[in-house]
Write an enzyme that holds these catalytic residues in place. Structure first.
Site, mmCIF file in Angstrom:
data_model
loop_
_atom_site.group_PDB
_atom_site.id
_atom_site.type_symbol
_atom_site.label_atom_id
_atom_site.label_comp_id
_atom_site.label_asym_id
_atom_site.label_seq_id
_atom_site.Cartn_x
_atom_site.Cartn_y
_atom_site.Cartn_z
ATOM 1 N N SER A 154 0.918 -1.357 0.115
ATOM 2 C CA SER A 154 0.094 0.047 -0.223
ATOM 3 C C SER A 154 0.832 1.274 -0.032
ATOM 4 O O SER A 154 0.628 2.147 -0.627
ATOM 5 C CB SER A 154 -0.770 -0.247 1.304
ATOM 6 O OG SER A 154 -1.643 -1.081 1.211
ATOM 7 N N GLN A 161 -23.587 -19.886 0.136
ATOM 8 C CA GLN A 161 -24.587 -20.004 0.984
ATOM 9 C C GLN A 161 -25.657 -20.755 0.348
ATOM 10 O O GLN A 161 -26.196 -21.740 0.863
ATOM 11 C CB GLN A 161 -24.933 -18.900 1.883
ATOM 12 C CG GLN A 161 -25.976 -18.775 2.895
ATOM 13 C CD GLN A 161 -24.937 -19.489 3.987
ATOM 14 O OE1 GLN A 161 -23.664 -19.473 3.878
ATOM 15 N NE2 GLN A 161 -25.794 -19.899 5.233
ATOM 16 N N GLU A 207 -3.983 -3.996 -6.889
ATOM 17 C CA GLU A 207 -4.130 -2.842 -7.358
ATOM 18 C C GLU A 207 -4.564 -1.830 -6.266
ATOM 19 O O GLU A 207 -5.341 -0.984 -6.640
ATOM 20 C CB GLU A 207 -4.808 -2.771 -8.723
ATOM 21 C CG GLU A 207 -4.137 -3.769 -9.629
ATOM 22 C CD GLU A 207 -4.394 -3.542 -11.146
ATOM 23 O OE1 GLU A 207 -4.800 -2.407 -11.659
ATOM 24 O OE2 GLU A 207 -4.053 -4.598 -12.061
HETATM 25 C C1 LIG Z 1 -2.427 -12.217 -6.751
HETATM 26 C C2 LIG Z 1 -1.932 -10.808 -6.430
HETATM 27 C C3 LIG Z 1 -1.336 -10.383 -7.725
HETATM 28 C C4 LIG Z 1 -0.501 -9.138 -7.577
HETATM 29 N N1 LIG Z 1 -0.005 -8.622 -8.585
HETATM 30 C C5 LIG Z 1 0.722 -7.419 -8.729
HETATM 31 C C6 LIG Z 1 1.563 -7.022 -9.920
HETATM 32 O O1 LIG Z 1 1.290 -7.554 -10.843
HETATM 33 N N2 LIG Z 1 2.222 -6.020 -9.453
HETATM 34 C C7 LIG Z 1 2.318 -5.276 -8.269
HETATM 35 O O2 LIG Z 1 3.332 -4.345 -8.215
HETATM 36 N N3 LIG Z 1 1.911 -5.840 -7.260
HETATM 37 C C8 LIG Z 1 0.909 -6.821 -7.369
HETATM 38 N N4 LIG Z 1 0.361 -7.348 -6.402
HETATM 39 C C9 LIG Z 1 0.362 -6.734 -4.898
HETATM 40 C C10 LIG Z 1 -0.814 -5.966 -4.479
HETATM 41 O O3 LIG Z 1 -1.101 -5.042 -5.203
HETATM 42 C C11 LIG Z 1 -0.549 -5.465 -3.086
HETATM 43 O O4 LIG Z 1 -0.655 -6.905 -2.385
HETATM 44 C C12 LIG Z 1 -1.592 -4.759 -2.383
HETATM 45 O O5 LIG Z 1 -1.219 -3.529 -2.981
HETATM 46 C C13 LIG Z 1 -1.346 -4.714 -0.959
HETATM 47 O O6 LIG Z 1 -0.134 -4.694 -0.533
HETATM 48 P P1 LIG Z 1 0.655 -5.332 0.630
HETATM 49 O O7 LIG Z 1 0.418 -6.867 0.311
HETATM 50 O O8 LIG Z 1 1.852 -5.039 1.087
HETATM 51 O O9 LIG Z 1 -0.319 -5.056 1.971
HETATM 52 P P2 LIG Z 1 0.128 -3.914 3.096
HETATM 53 O O10 LIG Z 1 0.227 -2.788 2.392
HETATM 54 O O11 LIG Z 1 0.909 -4.511 4.026
HETATM 55 O O12 LIG Z 1 -1.512 -3.897 3.872
HETATM 56 C C14 LIG Z 1 -1.656 -4.653 4.819
HETATM 57 C C15 LIG Z 1 -3.090 -4.073 5.309
HETATM 58 O O13 LIG Z 1 -2.981 -2.904 5.984
HETATM 59 C C16 LIG Z 1 -3.945 -2.081 5.400
HETATM 60 N N5 LIG Z 1 -3.294 -0.716 5.380
HETATM 61 C C17 LIG Z 1 -2.214 -0.393 4.495
HETATM 62 N N6 LIG Z 1 -2.082 1.056 4.874
HETATM 63 C C18 LIG Z 1 -3.118 1.533 5.226
HETATM 64 C C19 LIG Z 1 -3.825 2.858 5.330
HETATM 65 N N7 LIG Z 1 -2.870 3.964 5.163
HETATM 66 N N8 LIG Z 1 -4.805 2.986 5.997
HETATM 67 C C20 LIG Z 1 -5.697 1.885 6.357
HETATM 68 N N9 LIG Z 1 -5.289 0.784 6.127
HETATM 69 C C21 LIG Z 1 -3.992 0.506 5.456
HETATM 70 C C22 LIG Z 1 -4.311 -2.731 3.879
HETATM 71 O O14 LIG Z 1 -5.444 -2.268 3.261
HETATM 72 C C23 LIG Z 1 -4.193 -4.154 4.317
HETATM 73 O O15 LIG Z 1 -5.394 -4.408 4.747
HETATM 74 C C24 LIG Z 1 -0.407 -8.566 -6.161
HETATM 75 C C25 LIG Z 1 -1.055 -9.180 -5.123
HETATM 76 C C26 LIG Z 1 -1.676 -10.534 -5.176
HETATM 77 C C27 LIG Z 1 -2.243 -11.058 -4.338
#
Ligand SMILES: Cc1cc2nc3c(=O)[nH]c(=O)nc-3n(C[C@H](O)[C@H](O)[C@H](O)COP(=O)(O)OP(=O)(O)OC[C@H]3O[C@@H](n4cnc5c(N)ncnc54)[C@H](O)[C@@H]3O)c2cc1C
Lengths: 259, 379
Positions: B132, B336, B363
């Protein structure tokens, strides 16, 4: 090689058909319409001929405004041009009169071969192809499963009871196709974009110079349409397995008569 | 589909839906079990022109409008979520970034290969320690003579282990925050580009997701994509478009769940009648149908704005947020309605239930979408 293909837009065969209260047609609200499956195979065959031998593919459809979608689909598959015969009078025509209208449209473009589907899945008539051959005074082959083009002739394979019939016909000719003649391609996205820019020529019956007065007036009148009888509900057999099997075999033999 | 579309948009949807029904849906379960991208779909998808939706026609693409693209992704997702995700990421993110920021030479070099499916595209923003907070990325690109040297690890990269072209966001100026991030195009086979762990996922298992590692990976200067320091801003713009795709993808999964739920409710009997006759079931179906239509309106509104060159950041976040959550509810209700059968793999709703979760995460999570929306609302 210039190939003309007649296409019809019909209700999707999976769509539930409701008959209009006046019994003179189907209720089109909520129906999805598609190109008649057999015609898809005719379009595919025409495009393959063009890809092998050069030339053009012209589509002709007669029908309401929505029928243009079937023409767009054919253009997106790779056809070059399309004629849409749109006329309120089409509604009252029988198959023979419609074939006369299509004949005039075909005669307005250069052609070496006219392809049609074997039949249209909505009315199941299988009249148009043979009628076109008659009106154009051309040889015909119907329900063709394989078509090979030679020099001024074509060899057509047809599946007949117990074997394959092979015909030679001189060109130009009218050929109606069976579904196993080929596997139609999907329209491609670039094809759809190209088709969007291809103008469709719209013509009325009068534009085609057809006078349907007298002999052209419908000689067949639709008396009514009725839905097929509802299927009787299934029957569950209950009891000991051995008993149930015996009863099932008896029913299959005596009632369903499939054994 | 509920919105009034143009004739060609309907033809795009109808064509892709038919393809999905015949070529994807019957195999979705096997692909899900295998947990790998089905290479056999690359060629048929290429014949349809779906790898080049965002690519202009003069470079071999379909150059279709944003609404048609959303319709195509919706139709693919109705057949298989993972394949739809692969196609969406390839188009919106990788090819989309090059279309947006590439030089004429970069476009000429990469877009035809991406449009034909000869090369699949990947887009690498997320890292193990930044998702994020994408601007917190740690991958470094350091200048060495007339070349750039990349070091770092990218996480969760869609098509990561199968791509031929990678767009990579890396830090070129450690002191400039998000203004110190630039984008690069790295080709597969470049020394120092290593494919890391292939992820074993909850859902979207037919899409490939892998770690991509850069170890002293050297690229020529002309591989920089967009202006130096503009990589993050471009990436955010690319995501605005990508989110319309994820919204459309969610919609397709939601519609597949609804179709399955309706069919099952008509067929399954309890207490002497089809369960569709119970009001409790009817209300679930009614809520799902209503929410999916609302989602469609939001997704297509965002797409139409994009198509007409109007700003759509707010609309694409709203569309993605609402569509993914509506689709998740649709899938949950569909399970369900299936009762115990919804919990086993013989019925497609079990897979859809897992697939759809990604739409609330990828995304930009739902929380991030709400952040973006709130920022606009409070602006
Ligand atoms: C199947 C899959 C395909 C993907 N494909 C790509 C790709 O092609 N290219 C790419 O670059 N990425 C890709 N991603 C990555 C994806 O975009 C990230 O997983 C996503 O943006 C969330 O980031 P994170 O996993 O680090 O979660 P984190 O950012 O660590 O978030 C963890 C939790 O904290 C919450 N959170 C974080 N910050 C805040 C805030 N400021 N306020 C409130 N809540 C917050 C989040 O909403 C989440 O619930 C992919 C992910 C998956 C699972």
């Amino acid at each position: 090689m210039h190939v003309v293909v007649c296409v019809k837009q019909v209700p999707d065969t999976e769509a539930p058909i409701r008959i209009r209260p006046d019994g003179q047609g189907v209720d089109e609200s909520g129906l999805t319409f598609v190109m008649n499956y057999y015609d898809e195979h005719a379009v595919e065959e025409a495009i393959r001929i063009k890809e092998r031998a050069g030339g053009t593919v012209t589509l002709i459809a007669a029908g309401p405004a929505r029928a243009a979608e079937a023409l767009r689909a054919g253009l997106a598959m790779g056809a070059d041009q399309a004629i849409h015969i749109q006329d309120p009078a089409l509604d009252g025509l029988d198959h023979l009169a419609l074939a006369r209208v299509l004949t005039a449209a075909i005669a307005s473009v250069p052609y070496d071969l006219v392809l049609c589907g074997k039949l249209a899945t909505d009315d199941n008539a299988a009249v148009i192809g043979p009628a076109l051959a008659e009106f154009l005074d051309l040889p015909q082959a119907t329900a063709v499963t394989r078509l090979e083009l030679g020099d001024g002739t074509a060899t057509a394979h047809r599946e007949v009871e117990g074997g394959v019939e092979v015909l030679e016909i001189s060109l130009p000719a009218v050929v109606t196709v069976e579904r196993n003649i080929n596997e139609p391609r999907y329209p491609s996205l670039p094809g759809i974009m190209r088709a969007k820019r291809t103008p469709i020529t719209v013509k009325t019956i009068a534009d085609l110079g057809v006078d349907l007065g007298g002999s052209g007036a419908a000689r067949v009148r639709l008396l009514g349409l009725a839905p097929p009888p509802a299927r009787p509900p299934g029957r569950m057999l209950e009891g000991e397995p051995a008993e149930v099997v015996r009863e099932l075999v008896r029913l299959l033999r005596e009632e369903a008569r499939v054994l | 589909m509920r919105v009034e579309y143009t004739e060609d948009q309907r033809l795009v949807h109808q064509t892709v839906r038919e393809f999905a029904a015949r070529e994807l849906r019957p195999r979705a379960r096997a692909w899900d079990a295998a947990g790998a991208f089905p290479e056999e779909v690359v060629a048929p998808i290429a014949r349809l022109g779906l790898w080049g939706m965002t690519v202009p026609p003069e470079l071999g693409g379909a150059g279709i409008d944003a609404v048609s693209m959303a319709l195509a992704i919706e139709a693919l997702a109705w057949g298989d979520g993972g394949v739809a995700l692969s196609v969406a990421a390839h188009n919106s993110l990788c090819a989309g970034h090059i279309v947006r920021a590439g030089t004429a030479e970069q476009k000429r070099r990469y877009l035809p290969r991406l449009a034909s499916g000869e090369d699949l595209g990947a887009w690498c923003l997320t890292e193990p320690d930044s998702g994020s907070d994408a601007a917190g990325l740690a991958t470094r690109a350091v200048r060495r003579g007339d070349r750039w040297v990349l070091n770092g690890t990218k996480a969760f990269v869609t098509q990561g282990s199968i791509a031929g072209v990678y767009v990579v966001m890396a830090r070129t100026d450690p002191d400039a925050g998000h203004r110190g991030i630039s984008a690069f195009i790295v080709e597969r086979g470049t020394p120092g580009l290593r494919i890391g762990k292939h992820e074993d996922k909850l859902g979207m298992r037919s899409s490939d997701t892998a770690e991509v590692v850069f170890e002293d990976c050297e690229v020529a200067e002309e591989q920089m994509l967009g202006a130096p320091g503009e990589g993050f801003r471009d990436a955010m713009r690319v995501l605005e478009g990508g989110r319309i795709g994820i919204g459309a993808l969610a919609l397709g999964l939601g519609r597949a769940a609804l179709d399955a739920a309706v069919a099952y409710a008509r067929e399954r009997r309890a207490f002497g009648r089809p369960i569709a006759e119970f009001q409790a079931i009817q209300w679930m179906l009614a809520d799902t149908a209503t929410e999916l239509d609302a989602a469609e309106l939001l997704v297509m509104e965002a797409a139409a704005r994009a198509q007409h060159g109007r700003p759509y950041r707010l609309e694409s976040s709203m569309a993605k947020l609402f569509a993914s959550e509506a689709a998740a509810r649709a899938a949950s209700r569909a399970v369900q309605i299936h009762g115990g059968y919804g919990f086993i793999k013989d019925y497609p709703v079990e897979r859809i239930y897992r697939d759809v979760k990604l739409c609330e995460i990828g995304e930009g999570t739902s929380e991030v979408q709400r952040l973006i929306i709130a920022r606009e609302v409070l602006a």
